[in-house]
Design a protein around this motif. Structure first.
Motif, PDB file in Angstrom:
ATOM      1  N   THR A 203       0.847  -1.193   0.000  1.00 57.02           N
ATOM      2  CA  THR A 203       0.000   0.000   0.000  1.00 57.02           C
ATOM      3  C   THR A 203       0.883   1.244   0.000  1.00 57.02           C
ATOM      4  O   THR A 203       2.031   1.200   0.444  1.00 57.02           O
ATOM      5  N   LEU A 204       0.325   2.340  -0.471  1.00 58.30           N
ATOM      6  CA  LEU A 204       1.059   3.606  -0.489  1.00 58.30           C
ATOM      7  C   LEU A 204       1.436   4.029   0.925  1.00 58.30           C
ATOM      8  O   LEU A 204       2.484   4.630   1.138  1.00 58.30           O
ATOM      9  N   LYS A 205       0.624   3.677   1.903  1.00 56.65           N
ATOM     10  CA  LYS A 205       0.916   4.014   3.299  1.00 56.65           C
ATOM     11  C   LYS A 205       2.231   3.380   3.772  1.00 56.65           C
ATOM     12  O   LYS A 205       2.915   3.932   4.615  1.00 56.65           O
ATOM     13  N   GLN A 206       2.608   2.230   3.212  1.00 55.66           N
ATOM     14  CA  GLN A 206       3.804   1.503   3.639  1.00 55.66           C
ATOM     15  C   GLN A 206       5.098   2.022   3.015  1.00 55.66           C
ATOM     16  O   GLN A 206       6.178   1.631   3.439  1.00 55.66           O
ATOM     17  N   VAL A 207       5.000   2.894   2.026  1.00 56.65           N
ATOM     18  CA  VAL A 207       6.168   3.340   1.266  1.00 56.65           C
ATOM     19  C   VAL A 207       7.005   4.318   2.089  1.00 56.65           C
ATOM     20  O   VAL A 207       6.474   5.227   2.726  1.00 56.65           O
ATOM     21  N   ARG A 208       8.317   4.131   2.046  1.00 53.27           N
ATOM     22  CA  ARG A 208       9.233   5.019   2.783  1.00 53.27           C
ATOM     23  C   ARG A 208       9.412   6.353   2.070  1.00 53.27           C
ATOM     24  O   ARG A 208       9.325   6.436   0.848  1.00 53.27           O
ATOM     25  N   VAL A 209       9.712   7.384   2.843  1.00 54.56           N
ATOM     26  CA  VAL A 209       9.998   8.709   2.289  1.00 54.56           C
ATOM     27  C   VAL A 209      11.190   8.597   1.336  1.00 54.56           C
ATOM     28  O   VAL A 209      12.164   7.903   1.626  1.00 54.56           O
ATOM     29  N   GLY A 210      11.073   9.251   0.185  1.00 60.54           N
ATOM     30  CA  GLY A 210      12.129   9.237  -0.822  1.00 60.54           C
ATOM     31  C   GLY A 210      11.962   8.139  -1.848  1.00 60.54           C
ATOM     32  O   GLY A 210      12.664   8.122  -2.851  1.00 60.54           O
ATOM     33  N   SER A 211      11.025   7.222  -1.622  1.00 62.32           N
ATOM     34  CA  SER A 211      10.807   6.121  -2.558  1.00 62.32           C
ATOM     35  C   SER A 211       9.863   6.533  -3.677  1.00 62.32           C
ATOM     36  O   SER A 211       8.998   7.377  -3.495  1.00 62.32           O
ATOM     37  N   ARG A 212      10.053   5.886  -4.835  1.00 62.10           N
ATOM     38  CA  ARG A 212       9.173   6.082  -5.982  1.00 62.10           C
ATOM     39  C   ARG A 212       8.384   4.801  -6.191  1.00 62.10           C
ATOM     40  O   ARG A 212       8.903   3.705  -6.029  1.00 62.10           O
ATOM     41  N   VAL A 213       7.122   4.972  -6.575  1.00 64.95           N
ATOM     42  CA  VAL A 213       6.242   3.834  -6.800  1.00 64.95           C
ATOM     43  C   VAL A 213       5.374   4.073  -8.034  1.00 64.95           C
ATOM     44  O   VAL A 213       5.212   5.209  -8.470  1.00 64.95           O
ATOM     45  N   THR A 214       4.823   2.997  -8.551  1.00 63.43           N
ATOM     46  CA  THR A 214       3.810   3.073  -9.601  1.00 63.43           C
ATOM     47  C   THR A 214       2.472   2.740  -8.967  1.00 63.43           C
ATOM     48  O   THR A 214       2.360   1.750  -8.238  1.00 63.43           O
ATOM     49  N   ILE A 215       1.469   3.566  -9.225  1.00 64.42           N
ATOM     50  CA  ILE A 215       0.124   3.324  -8.693  1.00 64.42           C
ATOM     51  C   ILE A 215      -0.481   2.122  -9.420  1.00 64.42           C
ATOM     52  O   ILE A 215      -0.495   2.088 -10.647  1.00 64.42           O
ATOM     53  N   LEU A 216      -0.975   1.162  -8.658  1.00 69.07           N
ATOM     54  CA  LEU A 216      -1.643  -0.007  -9.237  1.00 69.07           C
ATOM     55  C   LEU A 216      -3.158   0.128  -9.169  1.00 69.07           C
ATOM     56  O   LEU A 216      -3.861  -0.304 -10.064  1.00 69.07           O
ATOM     57  N   CYS A 217      -3.664   0.723  -8.072  1.00 66.93           N
ATOM     58  CA  CYS A 217      -5.108   0.958  -7.973  1.00 66.93           C
ATOM     59  C   CYS A 217      -5.377   2.162  -7.090  1.00 66.93           C
ATOM     60  O   CYS A 217      -4.611   2.474  -6.183  1.00 66.93           O
ATOM     61  N   LEU A 218      -6.471   2.841  -7.390  1.00 66.29           N
ATOM     62  CA  LEU A 218      -6.893   4.017  -6.626  1.00 66.29           C
ATOM     63  C   LEU A 218      -7.765   3.586  -5.456  1.00 66.29           C
ATOM     64  O   LEU A 218      -8.288   2.472  -5.438  1.00 66.29           O
ATOM     65  N   PRO A 219      -7.962   4.483  -4.469  1.00 61.38           N
ATOM     66  CA  PRO A 219      -8.838   4.160  -3.341  1.00 61.38           C
ATOM     67  C   PRO A 219     -10.257   3.853  -3.819  1.00 61.38           C
ATOM     68  O   PRO A 219     -10.679   4.333  -4.875  1.00 61.38           O
ATOM     69  N   ALA A 220     -10.991   3.089  -3.040  1.00 65.15           N
ATOM     70  CA  ALA A 220     -12.355   2.687  -3.407  1.00 65.15           C
ATOM     71  C   ALA A 220     -13.336   3.864  -3.375  1.00 65.15           C
ATOM     72  O   ALA A 220     -14.342   3.851  -4.071  1.00 65.15           O
TER      73      ALA A 220
END
Length: 82
Positions: free
Chosen positions: A7-24
């Motif tokens: 989840t996006l909440k688990q991502v550390r500061v400074g990290s880059r991610v790709t969104i897989l799904c938006l909130p419900a």
């Protein structure tokens, strides 16, 4: 080389991610899509507020904030550092 989804909440500061799904939540989905934030978009975590606080995020030139509970409802995949 993508890591396991999280989840996006688990991502550390400074990290880059790709969104897989938006909130419900439909209203939040609409707002994020209006800003160009949708599945497949890269996002970087810039700052994190105190626990249970706000995530400060960027995507290209856009900067925006999400609450922890909203970020917990978004699945992402980590990207390698630049």
């Amino acid at each position: 080389m993508h890591a396991h989804p999280m989840t996006l909440k688990q991502v550390r500061v400074g990290s880059r991610v790709t969104i897989l799904c938006l909130p419900a939540h439909p209203e939040l989905q609409r707002r994020l899509r209006a800003m160009g934030v949708r599945p497949g978009v890269e996002v970087e975590v810039l700052r994190r507020g105190r626990p249970g606080g706000i995530l400060h995020l960027s995507s290209g030139l856009l900067e925006f904030m999400l609450r922890d509970e909203q970020a917990a409802d978004m699945e992402v995949s980590t990207l390698p550092p630049r």
